[in-house]
Design a protein around this motif. Structure first.
Motif, PDB file in Angstrom:
ATOM      1  N   ASP A 111       5.703  -2.356   2.242  1.00 31.86           N
ATOM      2  CA  ASP A 111       4.949  -2.889   1.065  1.00 31.86           C
ATOM      3  C   ASP A 111       5.967  -3.110  -0.184  1.00 31.86           C
ATOM      4  O   ASP A 111       5.320  -3.510  -1.098  1.00 31.86           O
ATOM      5  CB  ASP A 111       3.761  -2.281   0.820  1.00 31.86           C
ATOM      6  N   VAL A 134       1.702   3.620   5.136  1.00 33.64           N
ATOM      7  CA  VAL A 134       2.539   2.472   4.924  1.00 33.64           C
ATOM      8  C   VAL A 134       3.771   2.876   5.838  1.00 33.64           C
ATOM      9  O   VAL A 134       4.425   3.979   5.736  1.00 33.64           O
ATOM     10  CB  VAL A 134       3.206   2.405   3.380  1.00 33.64           C
ATOM     11  N   CYS A 185       4.239  -9.940   2.093  1.00 34.00           N
ATOM     12  CA  CYS A 185       3.805  -8.668   1.573  1.00 34.00           C
ATOM     13  C   CYS A 185       4.524  -8.312   0.315  1.00 34.00           C
ATOM     14  O   CYS A 185       5.551  -8.120   0.473  1.00 34.00           O
ATOM     15  CB  CYS A 185       3.571  -7.552   2.586  1.00 34.00           C
ATOM     16  N   GLY A 207       2.514  -4.179  -2.015  1.00 31.90           N
ATOM     17  CA  GLY A 207       1.303  -3.882  -1.171  1.00 31.90           C
ATOM     18  C   GLY A 207       0.208  -4.943  -1.157  1.00 31.90           C
ATOM     19  O   GLY A 207      -1.013  -4.651  -0.848  1.00 31.90           O
ATOM     20  N   THR A 227      -0.954  -8.791   0.057  1.00 33.39           N
ATOM     21  CA  THR A 227      -0.613  -9.911   0.814  1.00 33.39           C
ATOM     22  C   THR A 227      -0.854 -11.252   0.179  1.00 33.39           C
ATOM     23  O   THR A 227      -1.993 -11.562  -0.891  1.00 33.39           O
ATOM     24  CB  THR A 227      -1.276  -9.818   1.944  1.00 33.39           C
ATOM     25  N   PHE A 282       9.229  -9.143  -1.806  1.00 32.54           N
ATOM     26  CA  PHE A 282       8.117  -9.227  -0.879  1.00 32.54           C
ATOM     27  C   PHE A 282       8.876  -9.258   0.626  1.00 32.54           C
ATOM     28  O   PHE A 282      10.154  -9.671   0.650  1.00 32.54           O
ATOM     29  CB  PHE A 282       7.289 -10.342  -0.966  1.00 32.54           C
ATOM     30  N   CYS A 284       0.738  -7.695   4.805  1.00 33.92           N
ATOM     31  CA  CYS A 284       0.865  -6.161   4.548  1.00 33.92           C
ATOM     32  C   CYS A 284       0.163  -5.436   5.937  1.00 33.92           C
ATOM     33  O   CYS A 284      -0.751  -5.611   6.311  1.00 33.92           O
ATOM     34  CB  CYS A 284       0.316  -5.893   3.349  1.00 33.92           C
ATOM     35  N   TYR A 290      -0.933  -1.505   7.362  1.00 30.80           N
ATOM     36  CA  TYR A 290      -1.195  -0.410   6.564  1.00 30.80           C
ATOM     37  C   TYR A 290      -1.405   0.787   7.845  1.00 30.80           C
ATOM     38  O   TYR A 290      -1.708   1.824   7.637  1.00 30.80           O
ATOM     39  CB  TYR A 290      -2.217  -0.390   5.593  1.00 30.80           C
ATOM     40  N   GLY A 298      -1.526  -6.101  10.867  1.00 27.80           N
ATOM     41  CA  GLY A 298      -1.479  -6.285   9.417  1.00 27.80           C
ATOM     42  C   GLY A 298      -2.927  -7.003   9.169  1.00 27.80           C
ATOM     43  O   GLY A 298      -3.383  -7.035   8.026  1.00 27.80           O
ATOM     44  N   ASP A 309      -5.431  -3.719   0.363  1.00 24.75           N
ATOM     45  CA  ASP A 309      -4.989  -4.880  -0.189  1.00 24.75           C
ATOM     46  C   ASP A 309      -6.399  -5.866  -0.813  1.00 24.75           C
ATOM     47  O   ASP A 309      -7.205  -6.464  -0.609  1.00 24.75           O
ATOM     48  CB  ASP A 309      -4.751  -6.089   0.886  1.00 24.75           C
TER      49      ASP A 309
END
Length: 690
Positions: free
Chosen positions: A64, A79, A108, A111, A113, A128, A133, A135, A140, A622
């Motif tokens: 991220d 992450v 991303c 952290g 989007t 980015f 993103c 996680y 995603g 996010d």
């Protein structure tokens, strides 16, 4: 328009005294970083279900684009690790805000989007990586199931025939009932009714600079315990407008008393926010400290000792704040007139005084030099104050039963200035009143109704023709950050306006009704997924709502702090010398790691945004998608009331039975002297009074 709202764009970090610097981190140990570089302490499942990391500094760069103090911390944040060492530094200069209607190409950055690289750069996130993103191991984002609604919004926008009033697609009244819990969850001060076991009294020591009681009102979002003037007042204005226009919908579903209580609680706070003739509260709270707190509102002052109280004054004005306050109290006076005429009359008088303050010192709060008002301006930008002056004048004219023609004269004057300065706009929300003024004044000012109606038609046609971007399945999507706000704002205005023009432009009235209903039905699940927690099926269970995740009756990591690292990451200018060590609340990693759904169901919570392909991010981290604001919920509430009032079938009165409102939790306690409605009865046996 840059949408910062309630969640900061930078990580908020604190340095703790040595006595706290050895506290351990608590977050579950599974995640995509299992194959990453060896962590400082290998995450392992412990009896309490969390993982622990030590303070060994061995930085890694996450996928991220954020730097983490060691690989264990990245794992606990859920992450994936992109590389060892500190993330590369980027020049944090914002790009152009004029990204246009670009194809969906998610990236991303830090952290978060963004829909396109331009979107990321325009919001000061030039560092980015490609894609949404990610996680956790499942990826995603998750798509809405099925393929419902593709292209359906075009048909709805072209359909000029009104649907049968006995053919409701959804139980809008049930959804309306659930939305009331959102405001219960966001309330501040002494409760008079406790429907949620996991919310209690809070901010009781919030006394303003002038001795005024600022304990009440509503917190501004699911991620903060700030109180910010313009969105606070806009919440009241909007709900009061809904009651005046869609009283039948609120009444037939049994929700009128609830919404009037919400309006009154907000109006009380706005009244108390105005201690002197030329002094009005702008904000309560320190955003830096606030965003670093992951516990419940009820325990805020145990961890955040001092709230800041900031004001606009004659010497340092911000006309939007008393302007929106005047509109809120004037609108509230209309909504509350039947139930409490004396209080309504009092509110009208206070609104007049606020309006005088606003018009006497005409400068935007974006020019105000008070540090915390600068924060207000960054979180809730303003495009100018004249639309607020027109807004306030229009509501004062309406509250006078259309007798105070001086306010109508002012409304016309400031409306003309606002249109000239701000244009027609593409979104209706707390900082952009022009589209709402088209619709409101078309009702109030018959002499100029043709002009307002023409301008409203121009605004609506942006949505009907989809010159404003839409998702694949038809949700209006002018920008990604909280995209449901403009979608519901347009829907509400359409449902408000169609009754005004139905006798003169029936075909267009039918089009905007059908388009608006399509937007609301999308949110209720017509296109594959409900976006209202507790309503329908497949709704999101991970939302950025600290209150229902870490409650005062269930906060597993109460008081724990954890090591984050010695650098703040690429989002700040690098400094020479040591930068830390830095510690944060362990609950930050627990919440952001998104390994657990909300501990208590936040019924009625409207998800803030989908991605442009109609999927939603995995997890809650996010927050540009997962965090709802108090004012951002209001247009949805009003639209539900409008549809419930229109349809004759399937709109029965709802109650709380069958809802899990937290009363079965062993720590649930009724606040002494507070009404609990039927929640305790529905739980089977009432909890003890505390």
């Amino acid at each position: 328009m840059l949408q910062l709202w309630s969640a900061t764009l930078v990580a908020v970090l604190v340095t703790l005294p040595p006595s706290l610097q050895q506290a351990s981190l608590g977050v579950p140990s599974v995640g995509p970083a299992a194959a990453a570089p060896t962590p400082a302490v290998l995450p392992g499942t412990l009896p309490d279900g969390f993982c622990k990391c030590n303070s060994s500094y061995s930085p890694v760069c996450g996928a991220d684009s954020q730097t983490y103090g060691n690989a264990c911390i990245a794992a606990c944040e859920n992450v994936p690790i992109a590389s060892t060492g500190v993330c590369p530094y980027c020049n944090r200069v914002a790009g152009s805000n004029n990204c246009g209607n670009q194809a969906f190409n998610p990236v991303c950055g830090d952290g978060l989007t963004f829909s396109t690289p331009c979107d990321a750069s325009s919001n000061s996130h030039p560092c980015f990586t490609q894609g949404v993103c990610q996680y956790n191991p499942s990826g995603g984002s998750t798509p809405a199931p099925g393929n419902a609604c593709s292209g359906g919004v075009t048909s709805a926008a072209q359909n000029s025939a009104f649907p049968s009033q006995s053919a409701a697609n959804f139980n809008y009244g049930q959804a309306l009932h659930l939305t009331g819990f959102f405001f219960d969850s966001m309330i501040s001060g002494n409760l008079t009714t406790q429907r949620l076991a996991w919310r209690g009294n809070s901010c009781l020591n919030c006394q303003g600079t002038y001795g005024e009681d600022l304990s009440g009102g509503y917190y501004e979002s699911g991620g903060s315990m700030l109180k910010i003037a313009v969105p606070q007042a806009f919440t009241v204005t909007q709900l009061a407008w809904g009651v005046t226009s869609f009283n039948g919908g609120f009444t037939k579903t049994g929700e009128l008393a609830q919404v009037l209580s919400t309006i009154r609680h907000g109006a009380d706070f706005i009244d108390k926010s105005y201690p002197l003739a030329n002094v009005m509260l702008a904000s309560v709270g320190n955003n830096t400290l606030d965003f670093a707190y992951y516990g419940p509102p009820e325990e805020y002052h145990q961890y955040i000792q001092n709230r800041l109280f900031c004001y606009v004054t004659a010497q340092n004005p911000g006309a939007e704040i008393p302007g929106e306050g005047a509109a809120a109290l004037a609108a509230a006076s209309i909504a509350l007139r039947s139930s409490d005429p004396a209080y309504a009359s009092y509110l009208y008088g206070r609104a007049q005084s606020m309006y005088t303050f606003a018009t006497s010192y005409q400068s935007s709060y974006t020019n105000n030099t008070e540090p915390c008002i600068v924060v207000h301006s960054s979180l809730y930008p303003s495009n100018g104050f004249v639309d607020e002056l027109a807004w306030a004048a229009a509501w004062l004219y309406s509250a006078s039963n259309s007798t105070a023609t001086n306010y109508l004269t002012d409304a016309r004057k400031y409306y003309g200035q606002a249109v000239a300065q701000q244009g027609n706009g593409y979104s209706y929300e707390n900082g952009v009143k022009v589209p709402g003024l088209h619709v409101l004044l078309a009702k109030l000012d018959s002499a100029n109704a043709a002009m307002y109606t023409a301008n409203a038609k121009t605004f609506f046609n942006q949505y009907l023709t989809q010159s404003i971007p839409h998702t694949t399945r038809g949700l209006a999507y002018p920008y990604h950050w909280g995209a449901i706000r403009p979608a519901t704002g347009a829907a509400f205005l359409m449902l408000e306006h169609y009754t005004t023009i139905r006798s003169t432009d029936a075909a267009f009235a039918g089009q905007i009704f059908n388009y608006a209903e399509y937007q609301i039905d999308y949110l209720l699940g017509a296109c594959g997924r409900s976006l209202v927690t507790g309503y329908g099926s497949n709704y999101p269970t991970y939302v950025w709502h600290k209150f229902s995740y870490n409650s005062f009756i269930d906060w597993p990591l109460r008081g724990e702090y954890a090591f984050l690292g010695n650098v703040r990451g690429p989002w700040t200018t690098p400094t020479t010398g040591p930068d830390g060590p830095i510690y944060v609340q362990s609950s930050k990693f627990d919440l952001e790691g998104s390994r657990y759904p909300q501990r208590f169901t936040p019924y009625g919570y409207l998800y803030a945004s989908v991605l442009q392909d109609d999927s939603i991010p995995v997890g809650r981290k996010d927050y540009t998608y997962t965090e709802q604001t108090t004012d951002g919920q209001t247009s949805f509430v009003n639209a539900l009331a409008a549809l419930a009032g229109y349809y004759t079938n399937n709109q029965a009165v709802s109650n709380d039975c069958g809802l899990n409102l937290g009363w079965t939790n062993p720590n649930a306690t009724i606040i002494p002297g507070v009404s609990v409605n039927n929640t305790a009865v529905c739980a089977g046996s009432p909890p003890a009074s505390g």
